[in-house]
Design a protein around this motif. Structure first.
Motif, mmCIF file in Angstrom:
data_model
loop_
_atom_site.group_PDB
_atom_site.id
_atom_site.type_symbol
_atom_site.label_atom_id
_atom_site.label_comp_id
_atom_site.label_asym_id
_atom_site.label_seq_id
_atom_site.Cartn_x
_atom_site.Cartn_y
_atom_site.Cartn_z
ATOM 1 N N GLU A 1 -27.542 -2.512 15.168
ATOM 2 C CA GLU A 1 -28.958 -2.687 14.847
ATOM 3 C C GLU A 1 -29.838 -2.023 15.906
ATOM 4 N N LYS B 1 -29.962 1.616 15.246
ATOM 5 C CA LYS B 1 -30.873 1.951 14.149
ATOM 6 C C LYS B 1 -32.310 2.067 14.665
ATOM 7 N N LYS C 1 -30.925 -0.798 5.993
ATOM 8 C CA LYS C 1 -30.307 -1.844 6.792
ATOM 9 C C LYS C 1 -28.987 -2.243 6.149
ATOM 10 N N GLN D 1 -26.826 -7.718 9.205
ATOM 11 C CA GLN D 1 -27.969 -8.621 9.387
ATOM 12 C C GLN D 1 -27.525 -10.079 9.342
#
Length: 440
Positions: free
Chosen positions: A398, A401, A370, A375
């Protein structure tokens, strides 16, 4: 004399004497007092000098170092100082620590009784693997008078290697042997089954799986007996670490490559404690630092030596070469844990054929990271148009991912997607889950 240093107390005393002489210019009666003060200052200076320098080895000191430093961890450094003078001394400790730490204001002050010994501690946290060279250990000693200091120098030119993180291996071992890991709290791994490696027949106790009741032994003993199984041992586990340019990305002072190597060390320790065989290799344009899978006592040391000075080569990783070498060198079905970093789904699709090729013969787990900055953007509350735009872009990355995870899962490839700081526990947990499910 390079060992002699004049202290501020002496300069301040000279200043006061100078003030007396200036006042004596206006008030002649103060001149004798000024002469007396100068004489006393000279006498005390001479006495202070004699107290410190007549005794040749008034101070003994040594730096107590570990055999090696643990990368990314706090390493304890100790300094032992003994006072051989017959009076109290004050010491200023200036340790010339390695330049990699960029610490220019190191200073420890201590007061030591006559003929006594003290132990001072400090911590060093290296952020890179490799060699760390210490300079001299300098002890500046003052008597109670404090006009002068005498410098003692010890242990010049000491070099320590910095290895992948090993300090917390014992902690991970205790957790793994109990099948417990800390993932935002204590998490008990529920055993979903067992591998079919028989260990013994034992009497049933509350909590045993009733599916393991051995009815033949029960009829003979006239009490409930169950088969007890243990995790299958001597399974082959290979750790593959990408050292291409994508692994140079830094988080909290360590690169993704350093996090991966630290996790590989912790995981290798657990694998060996579980009785399995572990091997490693690093890869970029070619595979290197190869250690064949084994479970001998020296295996962890071999892995540590192989990973000790691995650096990224900033090249584009050749997964085709990795696939060929894995096919040629890992001939038995194994658990392959591949540390790399994919940022986009397109990047995965370019390498998917090679990953599928490895997964056809082995149980493949792809471990990627990550982005901590993304984030924080996702969790933030934007207060302007630029902030909203940044958050949308971060959410898009994100989401991609998560698409990578689904794409790998579609072809039977397991994945671990984690923040760098949680890598050790996440990876060891995945290994333990695979063991308990018996899917290798």
């Amino acid at each position: 004399m390079k060992e002699l240093y004049i202290n501020h107390r002496f300069y301040f005393t000279l200043f006061l004497v100078g003030v007396c002489y200036v006042l004596a210019f206006f008030f002649q009666s103060l001149l004798p007092l000024a002469h007396i003060l100068l004489l006393l200052t000279t006498l005390v200076f001479a006495l202070d000098f004699l107290f410190l320098f007549v005794q040749k080895n008034g101070i003994k000191a040594e730096r107590l170092l570990p055999e090696k430093l643990s990368n990314g961890d706090e390493n304890l450094i100790q300094i032992r100082i003994k006072n051989h003078y017959p009076f109290w001394v004050t010491v200023d400790v200036i340790d010339e620590i390695p330049f990699q730490f960029q610490k220019r204001d190191f200073l420890i002050k201590q007061r030591i009784k006559p003929s006594k010994e003290i132990l001072s501690n400090y911590q060093l946290t290296p952020k890179e693997r490799g060699e760390y060279s210490f300079g001299g250990l300098n002890i500046f000693t003052k008597s109670p008078i404090g006009f002068v200091s005498k410098r003692y120098a010890f242990q010049k030119g000491v070099t320590l290697p910095t290895y992948p993180s090993f300090i917390h291996l014992r902690k991970y071992e205790l957790m793994a042997l109990q099948n417990e890991f800390l993932l935002g709290g204590v998490k008990k791994i529920r055993r979903l089954g067992h591998t079919m490696e028989f260990e013994q027949i034992k009497e049933y106790v509350q909590g045993d799986d009733i599916c393991t009741i051995n009815w033949k032994a029960t009829s003979k003993q006239n009490k409930l007996m169950v088969n007890q199984y243990q995790d299958e041992k001597s399974q082959r586990i290979y750790i593959l670490i990408d050292k291409g340019r994508t692994m140079q990305m830094p988080f909290d002072g360590l690169s993704l490559l350093d996090y991966s190597i630290n996790a590989a060390m912790a995981l290798s320790h657990i694998i060996l404690k579980k009785g399995d065989r572990v091997g490693i290799m690093t890869f970029s344009r070619k595979t290197e630092n190869k250690v064949p899978a084994d479970n001998k006592n020296a295996q962890l040391r071999k892995i540590s030596e192989a990973l000790y000075n691995v650096q990224t080569d900033f090249a584009e990783t050749d997964f085709g070469r990795v696939y060929q070498d894995v096919k040629m060198q890992i001939t038995q079905r194994s658990l392959v844990l591949l540390f790399t970093n994919f940022e986009t789904l397109d990047a995965v699709k370019r390498q998917l054929n090679y990953l599928r090729g490895i997964a056809r013969n082995h149980l493949l787990v792809v471990i990627f990271f990550k982005n901590s900055e993304l984030q924080s953007m996702i969790q933030s509350t934007p207060n302007n148009l630029q902030g909203i735009y940044d958050k949308i872009i971060a959410e898009k990355f994100e989401f991609e991912k998560n698409l990578i995870i689904q794409e790998l899962k579609k072809y039977g490839i397991y994945s671990v997607y984690t923040a760098p700081e949680n890598l050790n526990t996440k990876v060891i947990n995945k290994y333990l889950q695979i063991k308990t499910r018996g899917i290798l």
